[in-house]
Design an enzyme around this catalytic site. Sequence first.
Site, PDB file in Angstrom:
ATOM      1  N   ARG A 112       4.007  11.008  -6.668  1.00 33.77           N
ATOM      2  CA  ARG A 112       5.065  10.000  -6.514  1.00 33.77           C
ATOM      3  C   ARG A 112       4.507   8.824  -5.721  1.00 33.77           C
ATOM      4  O   ARG A 112       4.112   8.992  -4.565  1.00 33.77           O
ATOM      5  CB  ARG A 112       6.254  10.607  -5.769  1.00 33.77           C
ATOM      6  CG  ARG A 112       7.443   9.667  -5.545  1.00 33.77           C
ATOM      7  CD  ARG A 112       8.509  10.367  -4.698  1.00 33.77           C
ATOM      8  NE  ARG A 112       8.905  11.627  -5.272  1.00 33.77           N
ATOM      9  CZ  ARG A 112       9.590  12.573  -4.612  1.00 33.77           C
ATOM     10  NH1 ARG A 112       9.923  12.385  -3.352  1.00 33.77           N
ATOM     11  NH2 ARG A 112       9.917  13.696  -5.221  1.00 33.77           N
ATOM     12  N   HIS A 157       4.642  14.158  -1.867  1.00 34.06           N
ATOM     13  CA  HIS A 157       4.327  13.900  -3.277  1.00 34.06           C
ATOM     14  C   HIS A 157       3.306  12.774  -3.418  1.00 34.06           C
ATOM     15  O   HIS A 157       2.512  12.766  -4.361  1.00 34.06           O
ATOM     16  CB  HIS A 157       5.596  13.513  -4.039  1.00 34.06           C
ATOM     17  CG  HIS A 157       6.484  14.660  -4.390  1.00 34.06           C
ATOM     18  ND1 HIS A 157       6.333  15.396  -5.549  1.00 34.06           N
ATOM     19  CD2 HIS A 157       7.548  15.198  -3.741  1.00 34.06           C
ATOM     20  CE1 HIS A 157       7.275  16.331  -5.603  1.00 34.06           C
ATOM     21  NE2 HIS A 157       8.024  16.233  -4.511  1.00 34.06           N
ATOM     22  N   ASP A 164       7.544  19.251  -8.045  1.00 27.97           N
ATOM     23  CA  ASP A 164       8.899  19.798  -8.136  1.00 27.97           C
ATOM     24  C   ASP A 164       9.009  20.461  -9.504  1.00 27.97           C
ATOM     25  O   ASP A 164       8.763  19.811 -10.540  1.00 27.97           O
ATOM     26  CB  ASP A 164       9.939  18.686  -8.026  1.00 27.97           C
ATOM     27  CG  ASP A 164       9.979  18.050  -6.644  1.00 27.97           C
ATOM     28  OD1 ASP A 164       9.571  18.711  -5.680  1.00 27.97           O
ATOM     29  OD2 ASP A 164      10.428  16.891  -6.541  1.00 27.97           O
ATOM     30  N   GLU A 246      13.960  23.385  -0.159  1.00 29.47           N
ATOM     31  CA  GLU A 246      14.088  23.010  -1.574  1.00 29.47           C
ATOM     32  C   GLU A 246      13.410  24.066  -2.440  1.00 29.47           C
ATOM     33  O   GLU A 246      12.176  24.172  -2.425  1.00 29.47           O
ATOM     34  CB  GLU A 246      13.442  21.630  -1.818  1.00 29.47           C
ATOM     35  CG  GLU A 246      14.103  20.505  -1.034  1.00 29.47           C
ATOM     36  CD  GLU A 246      13.410  19.162  -1.243  1.00 29.47           C
ATOM     37  OE1 GLU A 246      12.324  19.130  -1.865  1.00 29.47           O
ATOM     38  OE2 GLU A 246      13.950  18.142  -0.767  1.00 29.47           O
ATOM     39  N   HIS A 249      10.319  22.765  -4.641  1.00 25.73           N
ATOM     40  CA  HIS A 249       9.266  21.930  -4.046  1.00 25.73           C
ATOM     41  C   HIS A 249       8.092  22.784  -3.562  1.00 25.73           C
ATOM     42  O   HIS A 249       8.254  23.628  -2.678  1.00 25.73           O
ATOM     43  CB  HIS A 249       9.891  21.161  -2.872  1.00 25.73           C
ATOM     44  CG  HIS A 249       8.971  20.232  -2.152  1.00 25.73           C
ATOM     45  ND1 HIS A 249       9.149  18.869  -2.135  1.00 25.73           N
ATOM     46  CD2 HIS A 249       7.869  20.453  -1.391  1.00 25.73           C
ATOM     47  CE1 HIS A 249       8.218  18.297  -1.394  1.00 25.73           C
ATOM     48  NE2 HIS A 249       7.409  19.253  -0.938  1.00 25.73           N
TER      49      HIS A 249
END
Length: 275
Positions: A112, A157, A164, A246, A249
């Site tokens: 990301r 990320h 994810d 999460e 993740h």
Amino acid sequence: MTRLLAAVRVTTAFRGIVTALAALTAMTAAPPSARAATEPQAPADFVSLRSVDRTIIQEMRYFTPHNFVGERIDGYRQPLCLLTRPAAEALHTAQRQLLRQGYSLKVYDCYRPQRAVDHFVRWAEDLDDEAMKAEFYPNVDKSRLFTDGYIAEKSGHSRGSTVDLTLVRLPAKPTRPYHPGEPLVPCYAPQSERFPDNSVDMGTGFDCFDTLSHTLDPRIQGEQRANRLRLKNTLEKLGFVNLAEEWWHYTYKPEPYPDTYFDFPVSAGSLTHHR
């Protein structure tokens, strides 16, 4: 005299064309390195996951408007999963194991860029924009997204080894596209009521801002807990570490770039210098 003036005008016009062509040639003749310098590139050990494993399903949510912001996120120019090679190869190994059990991995997000994280931050600071609240954070006041840890100014990320993901029972059913403006259902609603995702039931949808998303939340039991543990046990044996808040993740360890937050765009062009 008339002919002389006409000749002068033609000569002047020709010189103008030559000058323009010379300027254009100078621009296009700039070395590739100078042109590429305007856009950051991925290091040589970043790869497209599809080049390592073509069977892993990819549903890159931030390339679409179906996310907590409600629009495509900055930096996602193509729906691609980019990762450091060690992380991608570990996913390939996990996929081979899961395929024998009748499952496939499905990735929602991989590398990301920092510009995407900056987009999240700008959105979180705009307390009036709650277009996707009913699905992704129905029980969380938007003013608490930073305090509660749902949004941060940096993301693992961006270091390239975090992913994810979820599990899909094979044969995989198609997932219908999200239509902006359609009625939203809370991400923790029963699976039959949530947005139709072809993944197994993990108790919540992806990116659900709720404590029910904590991987080992005691309220998640039965098949939902078994699905989370199947994903967790498979990945942890291969070097991935789960973020406890999460269930989706995971970060591959050791990270090749533990302290570097990259900002090259998510596109095949970011990898072109590898060839």
